[in-house]
Design a protein around this motif. Structure first.
Motif, PDB file in Angstrom:
ATOM      1  N   ALA A 121      -2.425  65.956 -27.407  1.00 18.52           N
ATOM      2  CA  ALA A 121      -2.807  66.551 -26.125  1.00 18.52           C
ATOM      3  C   ALA A 121      -1.535  67.007 -25.414  1.00 18.52           C
ATOM      4  CB  ALA A 121      -3.554  65.528 -25.270  1.00 18.52           C
ATOM      5  N   ASP A 122      -1.413  68.288 -25.170  1.00 19.28           N
ATOM      6  CA  ASP A 122      -0.184  68.818 -24.576  1.00 19.28           C
ATOM      7  C   ASP A 122       0.118  68.199 -23.215  1.00 19.28           C
ATOM      8  OD1 ASP A 122       0.729  70.483 -26.620  1.00 19.28           O
ATOM      9  OD2 ASP A 122      -0.602  72.116 -26.024  1.00 19.28           O
ATOM     10  N   GLU A 123      -0.925  67.892 -22.447  1.00 20.62           N
ATOM     11  CA  GLU A 123      -0.659  67.320 -21.119  1.00 20.62           C
ATOM     12  C   GLU A 123      -0.042  65.924 -21.232  1.00 20.62           C
ATOM     13  OE1 GLU A 123      -5.104  66.506 -21.927  1.00 20.62           O
ATOM     14  OE2 GLU A 123      -3.620  68.091 -22.314  1.00 20.62           O
ATOM     15  N   ARG A 124      -0.440  65.165 -22.268  1.00 21.34           N
ATOM     16  CA  ARG A 124       0.156  63.835 -22.446  1.00 21.34           C
ATOM     17  C   ARG A 124       1.573  63.953 -23.010  1.00 21.34           C
ATOM     18  NH1 ARG A 124      -5.271  62.479 -23.749  1.00 21.34           N
ATOM     19  NH2 ARG A 124      -4.963  62.449 -26.017  1.00 21.34           N
ATOM     20  N   LEU A 125       1.815  64.933 -23.862  1.00 19.29           N
ATOM     21  CA  LEU A 125       3.172  65.178 -24.354  1.00 19.29           C
ATOM     22  C   LEU A 125       4.105  65.541 -23.193  1.00 19.29           C
ATOM     23  CD1 LEU A 125       2.410  67.224 -27.597  1.00 19.29           C
ATOM     24  CD2 LEU A 125       3.410  64.931 -27.494  1.00 19.29           C
ATOM     25  N   GLN A 126       3.616  66.352 -22.274  1.00 21.73           N
ATOM     26  CA  GLN A 126       4.427  66.722 -21.111  1.00 21.73           C
ATOM     27  C   GLN A 126       4.681  65.516 -20.222  1.00 21.73           C
ATOM     28  OE1 GLN A 126       2.113  69.946 -19.472  1.00 21.73           O
ATOM     29  NE2 GLN A 126       2.427  71.214 -21.300  1.00 21.73           N
ATOM     30  N   PHE A 127       3.676  64.654 -20.102  1.00 25.96           N
ATOM     31  CA  PHE A 127       3.831  63.428 -19.321  1.00 25.96           C
ATOM     32  C   PHE A 127       4.961  62.561 -19.897  1.00 25.96           C
ATOM     33  CE2 PHE A 127       2.656  58.855 -19.218  1.00 25.96           C
ATOM     34  CZ  PHE A 127       2.825  58.606 -17.861  1.00 25.96           C
ATOM     35  N   LEU A 128       5.046  62.495 -21.224  1.00 24.94           N
ATOM     36  CA  LEU A 128       6.074  61.694 -21.888  1.00 24.94           C
ATOM     37  C   LEU A 128       7.444  62.357 -21.880  1.00 24.94           C
ATOM     38  CD1 LEU A 128       4.180  60.531 -25.119  1.00 24.94           C
ATOM     39  CD2 LEU A 128       4.622  59.178 -23.056  1.00 24.94           C
ATOM     40  N   HIS A 129       7.496  63.635 -21.494  1.00 24.97           N
ATOM     41  CA  HIS A 129       8.710  64.461 -21.569  1.00 24.97           C
ATOM     42  C   HIS A 129       9.099  64.735 -23.017  1.00 24.97           C
ATOM     43  CE1 HIS A 129      10.278  63.624 -17.209  1.00 24.97           C
ATOM     44  NE2 HIS A 129       8.987  63.932 -17.253  1.00 24.97           N
TER      45      HIS A 129
END
Length: 370
Positions: A121-129
């Motif tokens: 999920a791209d939004e979770r990847l972005q959350f993790l940086h």
């Protein structure tokens, strides 16, 4: 056979959950690689056995240039007696794989690649940086296959703030669709000192419910074993014949040499760990000194280490290899868990059952020397 671990601490950016030693000081890469080569020469006799597994971990080893990777492998083969069938693993970021113009040359000598997918999920990847996108994971796997890498592992994470069981199921299915040989999966940890932990303290994120985390772990086991993966260690699953030999050496108490800043070594009798600071590490090695501390391991410590490593695995502990006093102590303390079905004794092997996996930390604590 012994193991060789080389720590590459460089990262283009830091993920918010990572508690491993890493640095964004890329300008020190050249001197650091030179220091790694020198440390190898200085410690060539640490392990008396041939090298059966090699693991480049980090950090982000795929931040190294092709020339730096080639230099490391030149020195590895120059300094050590490397087995012809050695497992050679390198951790690579999906976006580094997709960006490499000559992946064939870059992966020359590797037999295995481990990639941190974490989530699709791209939004979770972005959350993790994380730097990569979900799409790049599949592209990286395809590209690695194209250059002959037939042993690929991906890491997954579950337990994100706000994540649902359905979200996690989707991640598992996308990982299975890649048809990789190995999958490691971990619950998102809020480690003290990380940005994620500070977010927890500030109340901007919340840990997921313990019951939901348990359901996610159960779903993971059910889904991966149904797809033909062997659940051979608490967090690790492999196709037949594709267990991580290097990581298995840690759980089986096989000697290993750790090279680089923050790297750990073990030779049965003692443990050693290098300073977790790139500059200090480089400066010391350039002076001909290994900047490390060490600990002599007594019999009680070796027993405790066995409990916390071997018991993580499917095979568990071979009680016949223990001295009588430790075997008796282990079985006496294991009896309540044998009675309630959280441990099982099959022949000479004491191992966790499916129910025991969920309380493994408590069981290990109770089996260790007081």
């Amino acid at each position: 056979m012994a193991g060789l671990y080389i720590h590459i601490p460089f990262c283009a950016s830091r993920c918010i959950y990572c508690g491993f030693y890493s640095s964004t000081l890329s300008e020190l890469r050249g001197r650091y690689v030179d220091a790694l080569c020198r440390e190898m020469e200085m410690r060539r006799n640490y392990c008396s056995e041939p090298i059966g597994t090699i693991y480049l971990g980090g950090g982000t080893p795929s931040q190294l240039s092709q020339e730096e990777v080639e230099k490391l492998f030149y020195y590895i083969n120059k300094v050590f007696d490397v087995a012809a069938d050695a497992e050679v693993t390198m951790e690579m970021n999906p976006d580094d794989v997709t960006a490499l113009a000559n992946l064939q040359a870059y992966t020359q000598g590797l037999t295995r690649v481990s990639m941190g997918a974490q989530t699709f999920a791209d939004e979770r990847l972005q959350f993790l940086h994380r730097r990569h996108s979900a799409r790049q994971v599949g592209e990286a796997v395809e590209k690695l296959r194209g250059v002959g890498i037939n042993n690929i592992s991906v890491d997954l994470m579950f337990g994100f703030p706000g994540e649902t069981l359905k979200d996690w199921q989707a991640d598992i299915q996308q990982a299975l669709a890649l048809e990789v040989e190995h999958i490691s999966a971990y619950s998102l940890m809020f480690e003290e000192g990380t940005p994620l932990y500070r977010m927890l303290e500030q109340g901007t994120v919340k840990e997921i419910d313990e019951e939901l985390s348990l359901q996610m772990y159960e779903l993971l086991i059910d889904s991966l074993t149904a797809a033909g993966y062997e659940h051979y260690e608490i967090s690790n699953f492999a196709r037949k014949g594709f267990r991580s030999r290097h990581n298995s050496s840690y759980w089986q108490q096989i000697p290993y040499l750790g090279i680089g800043a923050a790297a750990h070594s073990f030779n049965i009798e003692s443990r050693q760990w290098n300073v977790a600071d790139i500059r200090q590490y480089i400066q010391a090695i350039e002076k001909g000194e290994v900047p490390a501390e060490s600990e002599k391991l007594d019999a009680d410590t070796r027993y405790d280490d066995l409990v916390t490593t071997a018991l993580r695995t499917r095979e568990g502990i071979d009680i016949n290899k223990l001295e009588t006093k430790y075997r008796d102590y282990l079985l006496a303390n294991a009896q309540p868990y044998l009675d309630n079905g959280k441990l099982a004794l099959e022949g000479s092997r004491l191992h966790l059952t499916r129910q025991g996996l969920y309380v493994s930390d408590m069981i290990m604590s109770d089996l260790m020397e007081a």
